[in-house]
Design an enzyme around this catalytic site. Structure first.
Site, short mmCIF file in Angstrom:
data_model
loop_
_atom_site.label_atom_id
_atom_site.label_comp_id
_atom_site.label_asym_id
_atom_site.label_seq_id
_atom_site.Cartn_x
_atom_site.Cartn_y
_atom_site.Cartn_z
N HIS A 151 0.54 -1.04 0.06
CA HIS A 151 -0.39 -0.24 -0.55
C HIS A 151 0.77 1.59 -0.03
O HIS A 151 0.80 2.49 -0.55
CB HIS A 151 -0.99 0.13 0.32
CG HIS A 151 -2.46 0.58 0.85
ND1 HIS A 151 -2.33 1.56 0.44
CD2 HIS A 151 -3.56 0.66 1.31
CE1 HIS A 151 -3.66 2.10 -0.03
NE2 HIS A 151 -3.86 1.58 1.29
N ASP A 373 -10.51 -12.35 -16.41
CA ASP A 373 -10.83 -13.75 -17.47
C ASP A 373 -9.20 -14.18 -17.60
O ASP A 373 -8.47 -13.39 -18.73
CB ASP A 373 -11.76 -14.06 -18.40
CG ASP A 373 -12.08 -15.38 -19.20
OD1 ASP A 373 -11.36 -15.97 -19.02
OD2 ASP A 373 -12.11 -15.64 -20.44
#
Length: 429
Positions: A151, A373
């Site tokens: 982060h 995908d």
């Protein structure tokens, strides 16, 4: 769950990072973030064959030159990333469960941390890879792709951009290329600021527990119906995120009142993605920590009357104001610093006050996790895990794109009040 590590390796960019890009100085908005990783897990029922898994490595190599800081190492003393292509740590693991045994409510959220390649709070040391990937293989042939990234370098939107680019490369989709850029230090130069204290530690924190609450299409419709009279003249009903945030804010303030026997001052923070909202607009694919806050502050007395019907317009107006303020961020350096750094620091400081109830909302529902995908279909579920930050609510999309999964992180002493709240029990039983 038992996890057996099968292999570990470093995946390096397919082409070397140019010398001029070898040092990436982080921005002031990166500097103030807590030491932790942003995490995401994507679950697939079947990868069909081993070739698809090999292709994951190959496509990761191919896209890393574009995401070059992700293959580097953070140098804390310099507030910079050494982009010398040390690599992303890539792990393959075997899980002793069927995938469907853990989907949704099958396991406690903290058990999902076992699927992560590293603890959430283990980040930013010189030896820590900035990014890890763990491919978890289930007995049934399904997989869970777990990704963690510091982060200190990026936010959840950036993780979404990376996963989308990796998935496109993996399935050989060359249409509409995703071109990331790392321009936030240009707009918001680093100032050697210290990180804000969110209490994160490198090891797992058992005092923070997580409850996953599903707001399905019916639950969202019921919440919207409760405030339909407020939106009679509007073309659009309140968003899913707005009604869920309002419902949970009311519940958390109610539980806090029950626990203490009296109300407390309250600050409610809503994270707002500033990409495409500034002038000039930052790219949708800008990587970094590019978030402002919509803040609601109320006294203990005022919280007594702050019910769901009042919270919906209040939080809605606050979020709209935060979006509107994005127009000022790049036009004036002082305004930008105030909006992105000073307000974040101020809200964090206030949340440490024992006389104040701080609630943090962040919306990840628009980052496209369900569209990824890799060549073996789209995920049947996406999740986070147990994140060791008290009073943090992460909102994810549902597969059907008509609900919200709220991941509520509370102190272990507060969770029983939340779980026994009558309104919450209606959703969880």
């Amino acid at each position: 769950m038992k996890i057996k590590i099968l292999s570990r390796k470093f995946i390096k960019p397919s082409t070397s990072t140019p010398e001029k890009l070898r040092t990436y100085k982080i921005s002031c908005t990166d500097e103030v973030n807590p030491t932790m990783n942003v995490v995401g897990i994507l679950y697939y029922p079947s990868t069909d064959n081993i070739g698809n898994l090999i292709n994951l490595e190959k496509s990761l190599e191919e896209i890393l030159p574009q995401f070059y800081p992700f293959a580097g190492r953070y140098i804390k003393e310099n507030h910079s990333v050494d982009c010398s292509d040390q690599g992303v740590e890539y792990i393959e693991a075997q899980v002793d469960h069927e995938l469907l045994e853990i989907i949704g409510s099958g396991v406690e959220p903290v058990e999902l941390n076992d699927l992560l390649p590293v603890e959430v709070g283990a980040a930013d040391e010189a030896s820590d890879p900035i990014m890890f990937v763990q491919i978890n293989k289930f007995k049934c042939g399904g997989v869970a792709i777990a990704t963690t990234i510091s982060h200190r370098i990026v936010d959840a939107s950036s993780l979404g951009t990376f996963l989308s680019a990796w998935a496109k490369a993996s399935r050989g989709d060359n249409t509409e290329p995703i071109i990331p850029n790392f321009d936030s230090p240009f707009y918001f130069p680093g100032e050697n600021l210290g990180e804000l204290d969110f209490g994160t530690i490198r090891t797992r924190d058992p005092t923070i527990v997580t409850k996953r609450i599903l707001f399905d299409k019916k639950a969202i419709a019921n919440l919207r119906a409760r405030v339909s009279h407020l939106y009679e003249k509007s073309d659009r009903p309140p968003s899913r995120v707005l009604v869920v945030s309002s419902f949970l804010s009311e519940a958390l303030m109610r539980c806090d009142h029950t626990k203490l026997g009296k109300p407390r001052d309250c600050i409610i923070s809503q994270a707002v993605n500033i990409r495409e909202r500034t002038v000039p607009p930052l790219s949708k694919y800008s990587c970094g920590n590019l978030v402002s806050l919509g803040l609601v502050e109320r006294s203990a007395e005022e919280t007594k009357s702050l019910d769901f019907e009042r919270l919906v317009p209040l939080l809605g107006n606050t979020a709209r104001k935060a979006v509107s303020n994005c127009l000022k961020i790049l036009s004036n350096g002082q305004d930008g610093h105030k909006i992105l750094v000073d307000e974040f620091a101020g809200a964090t400081d206030k949340s440490h006050d024992d006389n104040l109830n701080g609630i943090w909302f962040t919306d990840w529902s628009k980052f496209g996790f369900y569209d990824n995908d890799f060549g073996f279909g789209k995920p049947i579920w996406t999740s986070v895990a147990n994140i060791p930050i008290k009073n943090l609510i992460i909102m994810l999309n549902t597969k059907e794109n008509d609900g919200i999964e709220a991941w509520v992180h509370l102190h272990e002493k507060d969770m029983p009040y939340f779980e026994q709240d009558e309104e919450i029990k209606k959703l969880t039983t």
